[in-house]
Enzyme design. Structure first.
Site, short mmCIF file in Angstrom:
data_model
loop_
_atom_site.label_atom_id
_atom_site.label_comp_id
_atom_site.label_asym_id
_atom_site.label_seq_id
_atom_site.Cartn_x
_atom_site.Cartn_y
_atom_site.Cartn_z
N GLU A 88 110.90 47.56 48.63
CA GLU A 88 110.54 46.32 49.33
C GLU A 88 110.49 46.49 50.84
OE1 GLU A 88 111.21 45.09 45.31
OE2 GLU A 88 112.43 46.38 46.64
N PHE A 113 115.23 40.65 45.82
CA PHE A 113 114.94 41.89 46.52
C PHE A 113 114.42 41.62 47.93
CE2 PHE A 113 113.85 43.53 42.02
CZ PHE A 113 115.20 43.68 41.74
N ARG A 196 106.48 31.81 37.71
CA ARG A 196 105.40 32.67 37.27
C ARG A 196 105.17 32.54 35.76
NH1 ARG A 196 108.27 37.53 36.07
NH2 ARG A 196 109.97 36.95 34.72
#
Length: 345
Positions: A88, A113, A196
């Site tokens: 990331e 993250f 999502r």
């Protein structure tokens, strides 16, 4: 244009089967009530729509394209898609570089993250230079049953203190679709929480239109006003309807932009005398929507009876989401029980 036509114009919808819901894994258990329709990958499809009109839009992911719905964009625009691997820090630094070259990167990963591993890179490479990077991050709060390593229960608290950063916590599929268009048009860095996969849709019942930086009163009520964000607005709408059956008149003020907070709208509606104001969020009670609202009201001389519904200040258990949501007080039934308790005492 009719509401039904407007629905079909932006995305196809799929009914939710009750038996299928019971078999859904802890990771992807539905967040909506029984019978609530869902939309597949609203963020990914919205980004494709934007990219068809704008060749500056690019997508990056840290080995999580399928799990942040960015795979939809990757299939449509493979030449504009960057798979950065499980790094990331590298991804957000690359996004900053792309933004400096005049592109508009949408960088996706899990919220934990972004907040825990890459904060310094986001702060120094993106926010300090006020770069046009959109960070769209899945699994916010308690939307996975895989325990503290994946549960971003403190991301809003971490990012609220970061200058230049706009923060958005959408409620449902319709709002994700609309908010993606809105943050693409906004100049400057944005952190957006992402639901999502098959995402429930409820706000179209209100002919809803997302406005960046604005809270909206969905329903008014004389006894209780819920102030909520993210999927907790689904829950407060459901709780409102159940409480009304019992003669408790509730309203819902949806507050999808966490920063900048719509203080004027909050003050206007929370200042009405004689009712309980209850914030509800899919986030720790430390540093999120509830404390933001409390601070804004107090600084403006508004002091209603005030309570907060949110996740406790602790690392949460792993398990099935319906069980965890009830355990930690953010299920619809838990919200109803808690409000009744507060009103009785």
């Amino acid at each position: 244009m009719s509401l039904s036509r407007r629905r079909s114009k932006w995305l196809a919808r799929t009914p939710v089967d009750a038996a299928e819901r019971q078999l859904t894994s802890a990771m992807i258990a539905s967040l909506g009530a029984e019978g609530l329709p869902t939309v597949s990958a609203p963020f990914g499809h919205a980004l494709v729509e934007i990219a068809r009109q704008r060749d500056d839009v690019v997508g990056l992911t840290a080995d999580l394209g399928k799990y942040t719905d960015l795979h939809v964009f990757a299939e449509a625009f493979p030449e504009r898609f960057y798979q950065m691997g499980m790094a990331e820090q590298v991804m957000f630094s690359a996004a900053a570089g792309l933004a400096k070259e005049g592109l508009t990167p949408f960088a996706t990963t899990y919220a934990v993250f972004a907040a825990r591993r890459a904060y310094d890179f986001i702060a120094m490479a993106i926010a300090e230079d006020n770069l046009d990077v959109k960070m769209v991050c899945a699994l916010p709060g308690l939307t996975t049953g895989y325990g503290p390593s994946h549960q971003a229960t403190e991301d809003l608290a971490i990012f609220r203190g970061l200058p230049n950063l706009t923060i958005v916590d959408p409620c449902d599929a319709l709002e994700i679709h609309q908010a993606t268009h809105a943050i693409a048009a906004h100049k400057g860095p944005v952190y957006m929480r992402l639901l999502r996969g098959q995402v429930p849709s409820i706000l179209d019942q209100y002919d809803y239109q997302f406005e960046l930086g604005k809270a909206q009163l969905l329903e008014d009520g004389a006894e209780v006003l819920f102030v909520s964000s993210g999927f907790m607005t689904m829950r407060t709408i459901e709780a409102m309807r159940l409480l009304r059956v019992d003669g408790i008149h509730c309203g819902v003020l949806h507050c999808p932009t966490i920063k900048p907070l719509d203080v004027a709208t909050l003050v206007k509606h929370c200042a009405k005398p004689g009712r309980l104001v209850v914030t509800a969020e899919n986030h720790s009670v430390i540093g999120g929507l509830g404390e933001s609202v409390a601070s804004a009201l107090l600084q403006n001389g508004v002091t209603p009876a005030f309570r907060m519904i949110g996740l406790p200040d602790e690392f949460l258990d792993a398990g099935a989401l319906p069980v965890l949501h009830d355990q930690y007080g953010i299920s619809t039934d838990a919200v109803v029980r808690q409000v009744k308790h507060w009103l009785a005492h």
